[in-house]
Design an enzyme around this catalytic site. Sequence first.
Site, PDB file in Angstrom:
ATOM      1  N   CYS A  85      27.614  48.836 -14.023  1.00 24.38           N
ATOM      2  CA  CYS A  85      28.743  48.920 -14.957  1.00 24.38           C
ATOM      3  C   CYS A  85      28.271  48.667 -16.391  1.00 24.38           C
ATOM      4  CB  CYS A  85      29.851  47.958 -14.505  1.00 24.38           C
ATOM      5  SG  CYS A  85      31.397  48.275 -15.358  1.00 24.38           S
ATOM      6  N   HIS A 207      30.815  48.949  -8.816  1.00 23.30           N
ATOM      7  CA  HIS A 207      30.299  47.637  -8.376  1.00 23.30           C
ATOM      8  C   HIS A 207      29.941  47.662  -6.887  1.00 23.30           C
ATOM      9  CE1 HIS A 207      31.213  45.326 -12.043  1.00 23.30           C
ATOM     10  NE2 HIS A 207      32.144  46.244 -12.202  1.00 23.30           N
ATOM     11  N   GLU A 209      28.580  45.352  -5.265  1.00 24.25           N
ATOM     12  CA  GLU A 209      28.692  43.997  -4.708  1.00 24.25           C
ATOM     13  C   GLU A 209      30.087  43.689  -4.187  1.00 24.25           C
ATOM     14  OE1 GLU A 209      28.394  44.865  -7.812  1.00 24.25           O
ATOM     15  OE2 GLU A 209      29.485  43.595  -9.213  1.00 24.25           O
ATOM     16  N   SER A 261      33.638  13.483  -1.104  1.00 16.74           N
ATOM     17  CA  SER A 261      35.062  13.796  -1.281  1.00 16.74           C
ATOM     18  C   SER A 261      35.718  14.109   0.056  1.00 16.74           C
ATOM     19  CB  SER A 261      35.200  15.017  -2.177  1.00 16.74           C
ATOM     20  OG  SER A 261      34.719  16.152  -1.470  1.00 16.74           O
ATOM     21  N   GLY A 262      34.904  14.359   1.066  1.00 17.46           N
ATOM     22  CA  GLY A 262      35.484  14.760   2.348  1.00 17.46           C
ATOM     23  C   GLY A 262      35.369  16.263   2.548  1.00 17.46           C
ATOM     24  N   GLY A 263      35.026  16.984   1.489  1.00 20.33           N
ATOM     25  CA  GLY A 263      34.884  18.430   1.595  1.00 20.33           C
ATOM     26  C   GLY A 263      33.544  18.802   2.205  1.00 20.33           C
ATOM     27  N   VAL A 264      33.358  20.111   2.398  1.00 23.06           N
ATOM     28  CA  VAL A 264      32.135  20.613   3.031  1.00 23.06           C
ATOM     29  C   VAL A 264      30.907  20.243   2.194  1.00 23.06           C
ATOM     30  CG1 VAL A 264      30.966  22.694   3.860  1.00 23.06           C
ATOM     31  CG2 VAL A 264      33.446  22.602   3.839  1.00 23.06           C
ATOM     32  N   ASP A 265      31.001  20.462   0.874  1.00 20.03           N
ATOM     33  CA  ASP A 265      29.801  20.342   0.044  1.00 20.03           C
ATOM     34  C   ASP A 265      29.230  18.927   0.060  1.00 20.03           C
ATOM     35  OD1 ASP A 265      30.770  22.807  -0.510  1.00 20.03           O
ATOM     36  OD2 ASP A 265      31.450  22.340  -2.532  1.00 20.03           O
ATOM     37  N   SER A 266      30.080  17.940  -0.213  1.00 20.46           N
ATOM     38  CA  SER A 266      29.515  16.594  -0.285  1.00 20.46           C
ATOM     39  C   SER A 266      29.102  16.095   1.099  1.00 20.46           C
ATOM     40  CB  SER A 266      30.468  15.623  -0.979  1.00 20.46           C
ATOM     41  OG  SER A 266      31.706  15.599  -0.344  1.00 20.46           O
TER      42      SER A 266
END
Length: 563
Positions: A85, A207, A209, A261-266
């Site tokens: 693009c 695009h 992607e 935090s309880g989330g996936v990442d941490s």
Amino acid sequence: MDKILILDFGSQTTQLIGRRIRDLGVYTEIIPGDSPLSSEALATQTGDPVRGIILSGSPESVYTPEGAVPDQGVYTCGLPLLGICYGLQRMTYDNGGLVEALHQREYGGMEVTVKGEAGTGEGTMGNGELIRKFLAGFDPAVPLRDLTNPPLFYPPVPFSHSFTAWMSHGDTLTRLAPGFREYGASAAGFPAVVAHESKPWFGLQFHPEVTHTERGREILAAFVFGVCGGKPGWTMERYIEEVRAALTERVGRNPVLLLISGGVDSTVAGALLLKTLDAGQVHLMYMDTGLMRKDETKTVTAALERLGARHLHIIHCEEEFLSALKGLSDPEAKRKAIGDLFITIQEREVSRLGLSEPYFLAQGTLYTDLIESGKGVGKKAHVIKSHHNVGSPLVDAKRRAGHIIEPLDRLYKDEVRRLGRLLGVDEEVVRRHPFPGPGLAVRILGEVTREKCDILRDADALYIEELKKRRSPSGERLYDEIWQAFAVLLPIRSVGVAGDVRKYGWVLSLRAIVSADGMTADVYPFPIKDLLEISTLITNTVKDIGRVTYDISSKPPATIEWE
Ligand code: XMP
């Protein structure tokens, strides 16, 4: 390990380019669109060999001063280039072609026809084989496995193929730069696929992607493997090895504190620390703000203990958060009160822990967080989600001292999930939908009270439990088909009947969206039967809720959360 560089000119889909190519097994890095690109700069950029460069899209035009200009070394470094693009318009403009505004933007799914004539690439100045390797990406007769492991030689077979490609552009090429030739055009007749006759340069006006583009993955594979000769070397196992070695060297025997935090990442960051360092070094701190989902604290504690956590500090601060929120109904005021209190409690509790200096502070920052907070892109790029990243004096001080560790900062969300599985994090935690830092406070519209938190927690838990029980026509759990689902408690009550009695209950709205990474989102087309049954279950079970609605707004213009 082979690497593809992506020059970021600020398009919202730049990250998707990186993700798609990593899914093909080749490492990608997104760098600001105006980064130095001379051969020397490329050689010192990292130890990994760069095999090709992709010039991303942009919300700007080559004529607006805000549009980032690449280091012109990109055109002399000799590496294969793919302009997408704006990236294609940039290559055209910088090399003597003409770019002009369209009367009408091309936006959404557009038909593109690509032609590889008999002898495609023949008669071109030495680039025939590369052009055929690139065009193989468009040829429906060539499967993905042949593109990721391309033959040395492609016979010049004629083909013509029309397909749907996702476009979003207001400018077009009205004259190709010298040396370029058109191989595909949009239904409106504008160049959509071009290649240079003697240099390994390619361009797409659409695009690849974006999942709405047919064979988008194949087209990227044709560039990465066929044109660039990239070899797959990017695996989670390898990432784990690299990160472990780097962590051990950097941290030594010092303590590390991770805010969970309880989330996936941490949680995955915690797993990585626990599986790398001595568990005695790793301190995990989690604040129960009272604004969490049902049983959140129990689930997080259990998951971390199973991973071998020895120092798990759970801070119960529900009272403090509820009193800070008392009387507040303005969304920004609520967010600010929560952010400020987070910081106060963080400082107090960390100093109460009394970790010996120097200790390291770990965070579950992802690659997308860095890009979204403006570190990965050029200075002129559009920063979209900075409001999500609440700064903290402790984090700032630790960063200044060089004592921050962010072991997931090269990963995308889906890669973090893969990593979590490899490290043995519970499947339910790995698959968990994202949850915002301010928690239920942004899902209770208006003033937050304990009573409302309890009502919303119950209704939300019922909703989520049903999504986990129910299957879609394809046999998947509804929960896994949906990117994020939650309930929102509206600040209105409405009349209903229960038995013969009139009842005045709260109105609940259900949200379910599908998304790539939360930047844009489509409404999940809920099977109506499930929606009706879930609504009945909620109004029958949570007595304070009298009415259930379904939110049918996409992002944009709405956001995913309501506040
Ligand atoms: P919006 O509502 O901006 O949300 O469309 C996009 C994604 O970000 C999450 N979100 C947050 N995450 N702190 C966070 O950590 C926040 O303040 C916050 N606000 C929204 C939201 O749940 C969605 O996944």
